[in-house]
Write a protein that holds these residues in place. Structure first.
Motif, PDB file in Angstrom:
ATOM      1  N   ARG A 149       0.821  -1.213   0.000  1.00 22.14           N
ATOM      2  CA  ARG A 149       0.000   0.000   0.000  1.00 22.14           C
ATOM      3  C   ARG A 149       0.856   1.265   0.000  1.00 22.14           C
ATOM      4  N   ILE A 150       1.926   1.277   0.756  1.00 19.34           N
ATOM      5  CA  ILE A 150       2.797   2.451   0.813  1.00 19.34           C
ATOM      6  C   ILE A 150       3.513   2.645  -0.519  1.00 19.34           C
ATOM      7  N   TYR A 151       3.879   1.540  -1.163  1.00 23.21           N
ATOM      8  CA  TYR A 151       4.466   1.698  -2.485  1.00 23.21           C
ATOM      9  C   TYR A 151       3.438   2.304  -3.441  1.00 23.21           C
ATOM     10  N   LYS A 152       2.252   1.737  -3.456  1.00 20.53           N
ATOM     11  CA  LYS A 152       1.219   2.158  -4.405  1.00 20.53           C
ATOM     12  C   LYS A 152       0.794   3.607  -4.191  1.00 20.53           C
ATOM     13  N   ASP A 153       0.648   4.020  -2.942  1.00 25.45           N
ATOM     14  CA  ASP A 153       0.094   5.340  -2.641  1.00 25.45           C
ATOM     15  C   ASP A 153       1.145   6.427  -2.445  1.00 25.45           C
ATOM     16  N   PHE A 154       2.424   6.059  -2.384  1.00 25.90           N
ATOM     17  CA  PHE A 154       3.442   7.086  -2.150  1.00 25.90           C
ATOM     18  C   PHE A 154       4.664   6.910  -3.053  1.00 25.90           C
ATOM     19  N   ILE A 155       5.319   5.769  -2.955  1.00 23.83           N
ATOM     20  CA  ILE A 155       6.610   5.580  -3.623  1.00 23.83           C
ATOM     21  C   ILE A 155       6.472   5.534  -5.148  1.00 23.83           C
ATOM     22  N   GLU A 156       5.406   4.910  -5.655  1.00 25.14           N
ATOM     23  CA  GLU A 156       5.280   4.760  -7.099  1.00 25.14           C
ATOM     24  C   GLU A 156       5.251   6.105  -7.809  1.00 25.14           C
ATOM     25  N   ALA A 157       4.626   7.099  -7.199  1.00 30.71           N
ATOM     26  CA  ALA A 157       4.582   8.429  -7.810  1.00 30.71           C
ATOM     27  C   ALA A 157       5.981   9.032  -7.912  1.00 30.71           C
ATOM     28  N   VAL A 158       6.833   8.753  -6.922  1.00 25.28           N
ATOM     29  CA  VAL A 158       8.219   9.227  -6.959  1.00 25.28           C
ATOM     30  C   VAL A 158       8.955   8.547  -8.108  1.00 25.28           C
ATOM     31  N   ALA A 160       7.634   7.230 -10.843  1.00 25.39           N
ATOM     32  CA  ALA A 160       7.088   7.690 -12.122  1.00 25.39           C
ATOM     33  C   ALA A 160       7.616   9.069 -12.479  1.00 25.39           C
ATOM     34  N   ASN A 161       7.661   9.948 -11.494  1.00 22.31           N
ATOM     35  CA  ASN A 161       8.158  11.300 -11.743  1.00 22.31           C
ATOM     36  C   ASN A 161       9.607  11.290 -12.205  1.00 22.31           C
ATOM     37  N   ASP A 162      10.437  10.491 -11.560  1.00 23.93           N
ATOM     38  CA  ASP A 162      11.859  10.482 -11.897  1.00 23.93           C
ATOM     39  C   ASP A 162      12.120   9.827 -13.245  1.00 23.93           C
ATOM     40  N   ASN A 163      11.245   8.900 -13.637  1.00 26.34           N
ATOM     41  CA  ASN A 163      11.434   8.191 -14.903  1.00 26.34           C
ATOM     42  C   ASN A 163      10.624   8.784 -16.054  1.00 26.34           C
ATOM     43  N   GLY A 164       9.976   9.934 -15.794  1.00 30.91           N
ATOM     44  CA  GLY A 164       9.244  10.610 -16.862  1.00 30.91           C
ATOM     45  C   GLY A 164       7.994   9.906 -17.317  1.00 30.91           C
ATOM     46  N   VAL A 165       7.299   9.261 -16.392  1.00 28.19           N
ATOM     47  CA  VAL A 165       6.061   8.549 -16.728  1.00 28.19           C
ATOM     48  C   VAL A 165       4.871   9.477 -16.500  1.00 28.19           C
ATOM     49  N   ASN A 166       4.044   9.680 -17.541  1.00 22.88           N
ATOM     50  CA  ASN A 166       2.849  10.503 -17.410  1.00 22.88           C
ATOM     51  C   ASN A 166       1.766   9.769 -16.634  1.00 22.88           C
ATOM     52  N   LYS A 167       1.016  10.523 -15.868  1.00 23.98           N
ATOM     53  CA  LYS A 167      -0.074   9.941 -15.080  1.00 23.98           C
ATOM     54  C   LYS A 167      -1.200   9.459 -15.980  1.00 23.98           C
ATOM     55  N   TYR A 168      -1.423  10.166 -17.091  1.00 24.54           N
ATOM     56  CA  TYR A 168      -2.518   9.833 -18.000  1.00 24.54           C
ATOM     57  C   TYR A 168      -1.967   9.361 -19.336  1.00 24.54           C
ATOM     58  N   GLU A 169      -2.686   8.475 -19.988  1.00 24.79           N
ATOM     59  CA  GLU A 169      -2.262   7.944 -21.278  1.00 24.79           C
ATOM     60  C   GLU A 169      -2.206   9.050 -22.331  1.00 24.79           C
ATOM     61  N   ASN A 170      -3.263   9.873 -22.389  1.00 30.81           N
ATOM     62  CA  ASN A 170      -3.342  10.944 -23.382  1.00 30.81           C
ATOM     63  C   ASN A 170      -3.156  12.291 -22.687  1.00 30.81           C
ATOM     64  N   GLN A 171      -1.942  12.533 -22.240  1.00 31.55           N
ATOM     65  CA  GLN A 171      -1.631  13.722 -21.455  1.00 31.55           C
ATOM     66  C   GLN A 171      -1.978  15.016 -22.193  1.00 31.55           C
ATOM     67  N   ASP A 172      -1.748  15.054 -23.504  1.00 29.19           N
ATOM     68  CA  ASP A 172      -1.941  16.275 -24.272  1.00 29.19           C
ATOM     69  C   ASP A 172      -3.413  16.644 -24.434  1.00 29.19           C
ATOM     70  N   GLU A 173      -4.300  15.685 -24.242  1.00 30.50           N
ATOM     71  CA  GLU A 173      -5.722  15.948 -24.430  1.00 30.50           C
ATOM     72  C   GLU A 173      -6.375  16.515 -23.167  1.00 30.50           C
ATOM     73  N   LEU A 174      -5.647  16.481 -22.060  1.00 29.34           N
ATOM     74  CA  LEU A 174      -6.197  16.971 -20.801  1.00 29.34           C
ATOM     75  C   LEU A 174      -5.879  18.454 -20.645  1.00 29.34           C
ATOM     76  N   ILE A 175      -6.896  19.219 -20.336  1.00 29.25           N
ATOM     77  CA  ILE A 175      -6.717  20.653 -20.125  1.00 29.25           C
ATOM     78  C   ILE A 175      -6.944  20.944 -18.644  1.00 29.25           C
ATOM     79  N   PRO A 176      -5.875  21.187 -17.875  1.00 22.86           N
ATOM     80  CA  PRO A 176      -6.039  21.418 -16.442  1.00 22.86           C
ATOM     81  C   PRO A 176      -6.711  22.759 -16.155  1.00 22.86           C
ATOM     82  N   LYS A 177      -7.446  22.815 -15.075  1.00 19.19           N
ATOM     83  CA  LYS A 177      -8.103  24.051 -14.657  1.00 19.19           C
ATOM     84  C   LYS A 177      -7.150  24.953 -13.872  1.00 19.19           C
ATOM     85  N   PHE A 178      -6.066  24.374 -13.385  1.00 21.44           N
ATOM     86  CA  PHE A 178      -5.082  25.149 -12.629  1.00 21.44           C
ATOM     87  C   PHE A 178      -3.746  24.436 -12.694  1.00 21.44           C
TER      88      PHE A 178
END
Length: 357
Positions: A149-158, A160-178
């Motif tokens: 659980r700690i890997y899934k909810d905390f470490i995996e994001a670290v 992914a960030n360091d290895n340049g993994v996008n959270k979403y498959e189609n990152q360019d299609e998402l328009i953030p509100k902020f």
């Protein structure tokens, strides 16, 4: 017993005592020796900041020396090397930058590990056991749960960030509100690197790295303590409430918690364990002001939709107006969205729940 045998026995005993003394001396040397952790010098990232912090939390490395270097001689002199060296052996070297490295936490995950994930993969169970004081034999099930659980909810994001993994498959299609980039731990750490216009030295980077490691470590330990000391122990309260559900209402669709605890994920798991998925509609508990709350169970942990919302006619009403409309004395409020409400007493929320079924 013959004389030669007696002499042999004495010789065996002497040898055994010597071996025991040598082992004790070796153990003492290992205990007192200051171990050395090495990571790379220069600019730093969230992954090695956290990896070094986690290692330092282990009793084995509690008195360790940190060296930040890209010099192979320093790697060889160190007891453990993270995020540098181009090697990974799971014993001394924990780098992930080499072309052939594709390791993940286990077969259930696809995210490539960073130095943080590598350290947690190999030392995570020891870390959980030591920091939460959980015996590995008697609490193996809890440790395994927290490890994943700690890997899934905390470490995996670290990772992914360091290895340049996008959270979403189609990152360019998402328009953030902020924009939240500078609100993320990885960016906070990155911004701690000394500014280029100050002509920083290695010692400047080293000092700033310690702050980055402290920040990453604070967030990690806070989450570890929450999961181990708050979330995990809460399950027993939800289990008791679930077992007593028919005492609240004959439908068995309402539970009353003895005290407020994180209940949603535990409730879904307990329902599944008892082949009663979707059976609980409302959860009742006391709030911080000593009033009582009635919560409509969401369809999932992250959903804002409920299995059965509180009656539409009550939504948005408060106090006397709500009491008159519902026919229940001492009402406080029903949210306009119908997912939460309150009354002054336990009897009041029980009555609201029964009328809502």
């Amino acid at each position: 017993m013959s004389e030669p045998e007696t002499k042999k026995q004495k010789l065996d005993n002497t040898t055994s005592e010597q071996q025991q003394q040598e082992q004790e001396q070796e153990q003492t040397t290992m205990t007192t020796k200051q171990l050395q952790i090495c990571t790379h010098s220069g600019s730093f990232h969230a992954d090695e900041s956290l990896a070094v912090f986690m290692l330092r939390q282990l009793s084995k490395f509690s008195n360790s020396k940190l060296v930040r270097s890209r010099n192979a001689e320093d790697w060889e002199k160190s007891d453990i090397v993270v995020d540098v060296s181009g090697k990974y052996d799971g014993v001394k070297f924990f780098d992930h930058h080499q072309r052939e490295f594709t390791g993940t936490f286990n077969d259930h995950y696809k995210t490539k590990l960073s130095s943080a994930g590598l350290v947690f993969k190999h030392f995570g169970k020891d870390l959980i056991s030591e920091k939460l004081q959980l015996d590995k034999v008697n609490h193996s099930k809890e440790i395994e749960f927290l490890y994943d659980r700690i890997y899934k909810d905390f470490i995996e994001a670290v990772d992914a960030n360091d290895n340049g993994v996008n959270k979403y498959e189609n990152q360019d299609e998402l328009i953030p509100k902020f924009k939240d980039r500078n609100f993320q731990l990885s960016s906070i750490v990155a911004n701690l690197n000394p500014s280029w216009d100050t002509d920083p030295t290695d010692s400047d980077y080293d000092a700033h790295f310690e702050k980055a490691s402290e920040i990453m470590g604070f967030a990690f330990i806070n989450f570890l303590n929450y999961m181990g000391k708050s979330f995990l122990p809460a399950k027993q309260y939800v289990e008791r409430a679930f077992a007593n559900r028919f005492e609240v209402d004959a439908s068995g669709s309402v539970i009353v918690l003895e005290r407020f605890v994180p209940w949603k994920e535990h409730l879904y798991a307990i329902e599944k364990e008892n082949n009663a998925e979707g059976s609980i509609l409302y959860v009742l508990f006391a709030d911080s002001s000593n009033n009582w709350r009635i919560a409509a169970v969401p369809v999932s942990v992250s959903s804002f939709d409920s299995r059965k919302k509180l009656p539409e006619a009550w939504r948005g009403l408060r106090d006397d107006a709500l009491s008159e409309k519902s026919g229940v004395e001492g009402c406080v409020f029903i949210h306009a969205a119908g997912f939460i409400g309150g009354a002054k007493t336990k009897e009041g929320v029980v009555a609201l729940a029964k009328k809502s079924i």
